[in-house]
Design an enzyme around this catalytic site. Structure first.
Site, PDB file in Angstrom:
ATOM      1  N   SER B  19      34.843 -31.017 -52.081  1.00  0.00           N
ATOM      2  CA  SER B  19      36.248 -30.442 -51.408  1.00  0.00           C
ATOM      3  C   SER B  19      35.429 -29.458 -50.815  1.00  0.00           C
ATOM      4  O   SER B  19      36.275 -29.001 -49.870  1.00  0.00           O
ATOM      5  CB  SER B  19      37.002 -29.543 -52.627  1.00  0.00           C
ATOM      6  N   LYS B 208      25.696 -15.550 -60.391  1.00  0.00           N
ATOM      7  CA  LYS B 208      26.853 -15.394 -60.419  1.00  0.00           C
ATOM      8  C   LYS B 208      27.522 -16.746 -61.374  1.00  0.00           C
ATOM      9  O   LYS B 208      28.712 -15.914 -62.513  1.00  0.00           O
ATOM     10  CB  LYS B 208      27.853 -15.126 -59.847  1.00  0.00           C
TER      11      LYS B 208
END
Lengths: 565, 352
Positions: B19, B208
């Site tokens: 994607s 993160k």
């Protein structure tokens, strides 16, 4: 004993002296100096962004610093008209500043003229004065000197001073990729980058180059050495150009870099000590001075820009390590290092030559003992740190041939990108340090010094370095068996590293551990009045000088061997 | 810009038709021709015949190839947009065709480990910095390419394909890589920042993901916005300390690729990492979660690597350590939360 080092004298690769690049350069000296000056001028103009105001500031800064230098730090070697020249510069600058008729373009032109005058002067000052006849004479003197220093031990008595019973190649072991460097020196241009520990290095390397049959290399030597006329003679004869460390202004540094770059492009094999000065700590250089190194990359790119894409335009970086059992000036070096890092925490102990007894002891040793020196020639690399093969092709990690030119290409053409080249210089510096560690040869003396110091450190784990080197002597004694076991431990680890091709060892380390220790103790810092390591009558290991021990120990820093303690 | 005029001559390579790869390929195709690499032949057929990849529509200037060699020969600039689990394999596949003139920008958030033959993360227990590689370090180690950069920032593919406004960071030690990335990607809806601290930017993107798992867990427990604010700010502090220990700068962590991406990911219910945390909180075990996930959530691997690194680094990272216990040592998520609430944090921020 392993006899893998070079003993024979090589045939010269370029027999005719007038075909040596340095000789050609000397012939064209005048034009070359002019070219360097022009190049330097261009560089300064591009660094100042063609802005006359910034250029003016650089010129004024240079003037100010030069006047200060003349007043505060004059040397015998400085030319007589120094003050006069800078007064003229001052006058010229004053005139431009006060001349109200001058428009912006006129001012810019006037500043450029002053700049030109200065780069011309610097360029002429830096340029070397190589004379082939002097070179030959110097070579003989140097060979004689080395024989004295290293040969004395094996032939007893006063006569030994004139004996040639043992040739230098017995004592100075040249190992590594000697054939490759000879080959490549006929194909492209060599830039040799050795480690630097002793004042002996420059002369030693010069001698090695001639033993390997290569034409003389040019190298930068401190202008202070030219203060003494006999040194000046030798330096000139060896192809040295002059580097004045007092002059730190932009104009001078750019002229110096231009000189180096142009000389490499001219095809002169060059040598620089990438650590800058001698290693004060005794450690292998880990941070390199990148200024001169960047000139090798620039010269390489310039050759590609000029369409020289074959091997004749290729520049080869050859790392070299030099190993000694002793460094004559070690006490001074380590003192400098400790006072730099420790500042007020470090104070000088009493002097090395404290009694006349010690001085005579030193002299006796100096003239009666010999010592080994080893010089390891690393595998040649291109300016990006890729190894090259015998034909000068760059190889990637899998042995595939790649083109160095591709590193400077974007959108199909060679482009100039200073920021990119800065990064490349960084990478090259890192690669050289890596190679230094890889080709470094461990001597018995390094091993014993390392082990002894680390053992003392481990025993006094609460003390920092500066307390450690002031330990009272009675606390510094290591039982022999304990010492031997630790030496074995470190030796095993070194051999493991060697099997991974991360370090090299001298042939004398193939003996039994007792013999290695004996050899090491005999040789470590053998010329010093206070020995870094000795054996007591009981057989224990003692030191007479902790900071010297630290110095010699540092040679094995950077391999993670400390973790064994 | 739709017409194929001379300004669109340059061919840009994109490796990976996932994607994110498709989103970036579409953005690149607005200005240049794009060659898209995918491993599977049927995907290439779909790209070339139907102008779509696994059902995602593609710009008409994109054509597909499954030949690494062709891609490397035709393109000077390559974008590597592949999941971290396949990264090493793909880079090795490309290595024989890459030359020093190639410029590579990757968009992969993950860490690789570099261990001696026969060793695994389980058998070594602890890791040194030199044994941990960011993706740019993998490229440098495996190939001869040096002009390497990375893309990082809050870039949710779905939003990018919808043309919603967003920004990214191109990080590289080379200015020319940053400028090239900006030139190729910048548009009215897409801002591109530059950063020379590539390691710091890569680490921000990697670290993160750990916090994203924790955010998912908080959501799964239904603990509300105050808790999330607490997590994000403490998570950022932890990221700063870890990034510094691994060679990144504080600035990069508090920039777009750090805090920017952190806030986005902690709010994104679509994120795989978030989902792992969420399902953990709902009582599933790691094995159950992994069984039903198509692709591995990168954060899980990152937690293992960082936890092993903590043993040699001499720093604490309470969120990571606790998540490691939850994932691999049977600590319950509630207990872990209890522990974090009692953890003796002395100061709020001690790194600026």
């Amino acid at each position: 004993m392993e006899e893998n080092y070079i003993k024979h004298r090589h045939e010269p690769i370029i027999p005719r002296q007038d075909e040596w690049p340095v000789v050609k350069l000397a012939r064209e000296r005048k034009d070359f100096v002019k070219k360097v000056a022009e190049m330097a001028e261009k560089r300064v103009l591009s660094l100042t962004g063609d802005n006359p105001e910034i250029l003016k500031e650089e010129l004024e800064t240079t003037l100010y610093r030069e006047k200060l230098r003349i007043k505060q730090n004059p040397w015998a070697v400085d030319p007589d008209d120094e003050a006069q020249f800078w007064n003229e510069v001052k006058q010229a600058l004053l005139q431009i500043n006060t001349d109200s008729h001058l428009r912006k373009a006129g001012k810019a032109k006037a500043y450029r003229e002053v700049l030109q005058k200065i780069t011309n002067r610097y360029s002429a000052e830096i340029a070397s004065n190589f004379k082939a006849s002097h070179y030959k004479f110097t070579r003989r003197v140097v060979t004689f000197g080395f024989s004295r220093l290293l040969n004395a031990a094996r032939v007893k008595g006063f006569k030994s001073i004139f004996s040639n019973q043992y040739t230098l190649q017995d004592k100075i072991q040249i190992t590594g990729h000697t054939d490759q460097i000879r080959d490549l020196a006929t194909k492209g241009t060599i830039v040799m980058v050795p480690t630097h520990f002793s004042n002996l290095d420059s002369i030693l390397i010069g001698w090695i180059i001639s033993v390997l049959g290569m034409p003389p290399f040019i190298y930068g030597a401190g202008l202070n050495l030219f203060n003494i006329s006999i040194f000046a003679y030798f330096m000139n004869a060896l192809g040295a150009y002059k580097v004045d460390r007092r002059k730190k202004n932009l104009l001078y540094l750019e002229t110096l870099k231009s000189y180096s770059k142009e000389a490499i492009q001219f095809g002169c094999h060059s040598l620089f000590f990438p650590g800058g000065t001698r290693s004060r700590s005794g450690m292998i250089e880990s941070k390199l001075k990148l200024g001169l190194l960047s000139t090798a990359i620039e010269a390489q790119r310039a050759n590609f820009e000029n369409g020289i894409n074959d091997v004749s335009g290729k520049i080869f970086i050859v790392p070299v390590t030099i190993n000694y059992h002793f460094v004559l000036e070690a006490p001074g070096l380590i003192r400098d290092y400790l006072s730099m890092t420790g500042q007020e925490r470090y104070y000088k102990e009493n002097d090395e030559f404290s009694t006349s007894y010690k001085i005579s002891k030193f002299l006796v040793k100096f003239f009666t003992k010999g010592s080994d020196i080893s010089v390891s020639i690393g595998q040649a690399m291109d300016v990006l740190g890729n190894y090259v093969d015998q034909d000068g092709n760059s190889l990637d990690k899998r042995g595939r041939i790649i083109h160095t030119r591709d590193y400077f290409v974007s959108e199909g053409k060679v482009t100039v990108d200073p920021q990119r080249e800065e990064e490349y210089t960084h990478m090259l510096g890192k690669r050289i340090v890596e190679e230094f560690h890889r080709i470094n040869r461990v001597f018995s003396s390094h091993l014993v010094a390392f082990v002894a110091f680390e053992m003392l450190k481990a025993r006094n784990s609460k003390l920092d370095l500066f307390d450690l080197i002031r330990l009272p002597e009675e606390e510094i004694s290591i039982p022999y068996e304990e010492f031997k076991a630790a030496c074995q431990l470190v030796m095993d680890k070194i051999l493991e590293l060697k099997s991974q091709n991360l370090i090299d060892v001298a042939p004398h380390l193939n003996r039994s551990m007792d013999e290695i220790i004996h050899h090491g103790l005999d040789n470590v810092g053998m010329y010093h009045a206070k020995r870094p390591l000795i054996r007591s009558t009981k057989g224990d290991i003692l030191t007479e000088d902790m900071s010297l021990l630290y110095f010699y120990h540092n040679r094995l820093h950077g391999y993670g061997l400390e973790k064994l303690f | 810009m739709a017409s194929k005029n001379s300004s669109k001559q340059k061919l840009i390579g994109v490796v990976g038709a996932g994607s994110f790869g498709v989103a970036i390929a579409n953005m690149l195709a607005e200005k240049n021709e794009v060659m898209l690499y995918a491993r599977k032949e049927e995907v290439i057929e779909e790209i070339n015949q139907e102008h779509s990849a696994s059902g995602r529509p593609l710009h008409e200037s994109i054509r597909g190839t499954f030949s690494a060699e062709e891609l490397c020969q035709s393109c000077e600039v390559l974008f590597f947009m592949i999941p971290s689990s396949a990264f090493l394999e793909v880079v090795r596949k490309f290595a024989p065709y890459l030359y020093p003139y190639h410029l590579i920008i990757h968009g992969t958030k993950g860490l690789a480990i570099n261990l001696p033959e026969g060793k695994t993360l389980e058998s070594v227990q602890s890791l040194k910095r030199s044994q941990i590689l960011t993706m740019s370090e993998v490229i440098l180690q495996e190939t001869v390419a040096v002009r390497v950069g990375c893309l990082a920032g809050p870039n949710i593919s779905k939003e990018l394909s919808l043309g919603q406004p967003a920004a990214t960071v191109v990080a590289s030690r080379y200015n020319e890589v940053i400028l090239e990335g900006q030139k190729l990607l910048r548009s009215e809806r897409f801002q591109v920042y530059g950063n020379s601290d590539i390691i710091g930017v890569e680490l921000s993107g990697v670290l993160k993901n750990i916090i994203a798992i924790a955010a998912g867990a908080l959501a799964g427990l239904g603990l509300g916005e105050n808790a999330k604010g607490l997590l994000i700010s403490r998570g950022m502090v932890e990221m700063v300390h870890l990034s510094k220990a691994l060679g990144g700068s504080v600035q990069s962590v508090i920039g777009l690729a750090g805090v920017g991406d952190l806030v986005t990911t902690c709010n994104s219910v679509d994120s795989r990492n978030f989902t792992v945390g969420y399902r953990l909180a709902k009582g599933e075990t790691l094995d159950q979660i992994l069984e039903t996930m198509e692709e591995v959530a990168e954060g899980v691997n990152t937690i293992r690597v960082i936890n092993a690194f903590l043993k040699t680094a001499g720093i604490r990272a309470p969120i990571t350590e606790n998540l490691h216990r939850v994932l691999f040592e049977d600590l319950s998520i509630e207990e872990s939360l209890q522990f974090l609430m009692k953890y003796p944090f002395s100061v709020d921020v001690d790194f600026v």
